[in-house]
Design a protein around this motif. Structure first.
Motif, PDB file in Angstrom:
ATOM      1  N   MET A   1     -17.202  78.361 -11.915  1.00 14.86           N
ATOM      2  CA  MET A   1     -17.648  77.983 -10.571  1.00 14.86           C
ATOM      3  C   MET A   1     -18.451  79.113  -9.913  1.00 14.86           C
ATOM      4  N   LEU A   2     -17.990  80.345 -10.055  1.00 15.60           N
ATOM      5  CA  LEU A   2     -18.729  81.465  -9.486  1.00 15.60           C
ATOM      6  C   LEU A   2     -20.084  81.643 -10.163  1.00 15.60           C
ATOM      7  N   PHE A   3     -20.152  81.415 -11.473  1.00 16.36           N
ATOM      8  CA  PHE A   3     -21.420  81.529 -12.186  1.00 16.36           C
ATOM      9  C   PHE A   3     -22.429  80.513 -11.670  1.00 16.36           C
ATOM     10  N   ILE A   4     -21.981  79.283 -11.460  1.00 10.63           N
ATOM     11  CA  ILE A   4     -22.876  78.246 -10.953  1.00 10.63           C
ATOM     12  C   ILE A   4     -23.318  78.569  -9.531  1.00 10.63           C
ATOM     13  N   LEU A   5     -22.377  78.947  -8.665  1.00  5.00           N
ATOM     14  CA  LEU A   5     -22.708  79.208  -7.264  1.00  5.00           C
ATOM     15  C   LEU A   5     -23.543  80.464  -7.073  1.00  5.00           C
ATOM     16  N   LEU A   6     -23.357  81.463  -7.940  1.00  7.79           N
ATOM     17  CA  LEU A   6     -24.038  82.738  -7.759  1.00  7.79           C
ATOM     18  C   LEU A   6     -25.232  82.941  -8.687  1.00  7.79           C
ATOM     19  N   SER A   7     -25.704  81.879  -9.329  1.00  6.73           N
ATOM     20  CA  SER A   7     -26.920  82.004 -10.132  1.00  6.73           C
ATOM     21  C   SER A   7     -28.095  82.269  -9.197  1.00  6.73           C
ATOM     22  N   PRO A   8     -28.827  83.362  -9.396  1.00  8.64           N
ATOM     23  CA  PRO A   8     -29.912  83.699  -8.470  1.00  8.64           C
ATOM     24  C   PRO A   8     -30.971  82.604  -8.407  1.00  8.64           C
ATOM     25  N   GLY A   9     -31.312  82.196  -7.196  1.00  9.43           N
ATOM     26  CA  GLY A   9     -32.341  81.200  -6.999  1.00  9.43           C
ATOM     27  C   GLY A   9     -31.851  79.771  -7.007  1.00  9.43           C
ATOM     28  N   LEU A  10     -30.643  79.511  -7.459  1.00 12.58           N
ATOM     29  CA  LEU A  10     -30.152  78.134  -7.517  1.00 12.58           C
ATOM     30  C   LEU A  10     -29.721  77.655  -6.132  1.00 12.58           C
ATOM     31  N   VAL A  11     -28.725  78.294  -5.552  1.00 10.86           N
ATOM     32  CA  VAL A  11     -28.280  77.947  -4.207  1.00 10.86           C
ATOM     33  C   VAL A  11     -28.919  78.883  -3.193  1.00 10.86           C
TER      34      VAL A  11
ATOM     35  N   HIS B   1     -36.822  80.985  -7.714  1.00 13.62           N
ATOM     36  CA  HIS B   1     -37.514  82.179  -8.168  1.00 13.62           C
ATOM     37  C   HIS B   1     -36.506  83.310  -8.163  1.00 13.62           C
ATOM     38  N   THR B   2     -36.693  84.270  -9.038  1.00 17.52           N
ATOM     39  CA  THR B   2     -35.741  85.369  -9.105  1.00 17.52           C
ATOM     40  C   THR B   2     -36.460  86.656  -9.461  1.00 17.52           C
ATOM     41  N   SER B   3     -35.770  87.761  -9.284  1.00 15.92           N
ATOM     42  CA  SER B   3     -36.303  89.066  -9.645  1.00 15.92           C
ATOM     43  C   SER B   3     -35.176  89.881 -10.275  1.00 15.92           C
ATOM     44  N   VAL B   4     -35.527  91.013 -10.830  1.00  9.36           N
ATOM     45  CA  VAL B   4     -34.526  91.866 -11.473  1.00  9.36           C
ATOM     46  C   VAL B   4     -33.512  92.367 -10.457  1.00  9.36           C
ATOM     47  N   VAL B   5     -33.980  92.718  -9.257  1.00  9.71           N
ATOM     48  CA  VAL B   5     -33.082  93.213  -8.217  1.00  9.71           C
ATOM     49  C   VAL B   5     -32.084  92.134  -7.805  1.00  9.71           C
ATOM     50  N   SER B   6     -32.532  90.902  -7.644  1.00 12.85           N
ATOM     51  CA  SER B   6     -31.613  89.835  -7.255  1.00 12.85           C
ATOM     52  C   SER B   6     -30.624  89.514  -8.374  1.00 12.85           C
ATOM     53  N   ILE B   7     -31.046  89.631  -9.613  1.00 11.10           N
ATOM     54  CA  ILE B   7     -30.123  89.421 -10.733  1.00 11.10           C
ATOM     55  C   ILE B   7     -29.029  90.481 -10.710  1.00 11.10           C
ATOM     56  N   LEU B   8     -29.395  91.728 -10.477  1.00  9.51           N
ATOM     57  CA  LEU B   8     -28.391  92.802 -10.418  1.00  9.51           C
ATOM     58  C   LEU B   8     -27.436  92.622  -9.245  1.00  9.51           C
ATOM     59  N   ILE B   9     -27.950  92.248  -8.086  1.00  7.42           N
ATOM     60  CA  ILE B   9     -27.085  92.051  -6.920  1.00  7.42           C
ATOM     61  C   ILE B   9     -26.140  90.873  -7.128  1.00  7.42           C
ATOM     62  N   HIS B  10     -26.641  89.765  -7.660  1.00  2.62           N
ATOM     63  CA  HIS B  10     -25.786  88.613  -7.925  1.00  2.62           C
ATOM     64  C   HIS B  10     -24.751  88.925  -9.000  1.00  2.62           C
ATOM     65  N   THR B  11     -25.089  89.758  -9.974  1.00  4.88           N
ATOM     66  CA  THR B  11     -24.131  90.157 -11.003  1.00  4.88           C
ATOM     67  C   THR B  11     -22.997  90.983 -10.404  1.00  4.88           C
TER      68      THR B  11
ATOM     69  N   LEU C   1     -16.187  89.267  -6.995  1.00 10.61           N
ATOM     70  CA  LEU C   1     -15.413  88.082  -6.620  1.00 10.61           C
ATOM     71  C   LEU C   1     -14.509  87.611  -7.751  1.00 10.61           C
ATOM     72  N   ASP C   2     -14.986  87.694  -8.983  1.00 15.81           N
ATOM     73  CA  ASP C   2     -14.179  87.296 -10.138  1.00 15.81           C
ATOM     74  C   ASP C   2     -12.945  88.191 -10.260  1.00 15.81           C
ATOM     75  N   ALA C   3     -13.125  89.475 -10.140  1.00 12.95           N
ATOM     76  CA  ALA C   3     -11.987  90.399 -10.194  1.00 12.95           C
ATOM     77  C   ALA C   3     -11.040  90.173  -9.024  1.00 12.95           C
ATOM     78  N   PHE C   4     -11.599  89.904  -7.848  1.00 14.61           N
ATOM     79  CA  PHE C   4     -10.757  89.663  -6.683  1.00 14.61           C
ATOM     80  C   PHE C   4      -9.861  88.450  -6.888  1.00 14.61           C
TER      81      PHE C   4
END
Length: 72
Positions: free
Chosen positions: A12-22, A38-48, A54-57
């Protein structure tokens, strides 16, 4: 019984936090953009980083447990 919480929460977190999807942080022209696909390297790193935090939490700190199966 098996604990399915890591699989379901991570999915669920992967789907919700995919950069550019939501949404995307940072966007091309704004801080947050919604549904641009649309996405960029910076947004991929921030979403990761947000995904792993959140996953660890949810899995370690809160200890969410979802069990399926018979109780016999």
């Amino acid at each position: 019984m098996q604990d399915w919480s890591p699989v379901l929460i991570s999915f669920m977190l992967f789907i919700l936090l995919s950069p550019g999807l939501v949404f995307q942080i940072p966007g091309k022209s704004r801080t947050i953009e919604c549904g641009k696909f649309h996405t960029s390297v910076v947004s991929i790193l921030i979403h990761t980083i947000i995904f792993f935090a959140l996953d660890a939490f949810f899995l370690v700190v809160v200890g969410v447990r979802i069990e399926f199966g018979s109780s016999s």
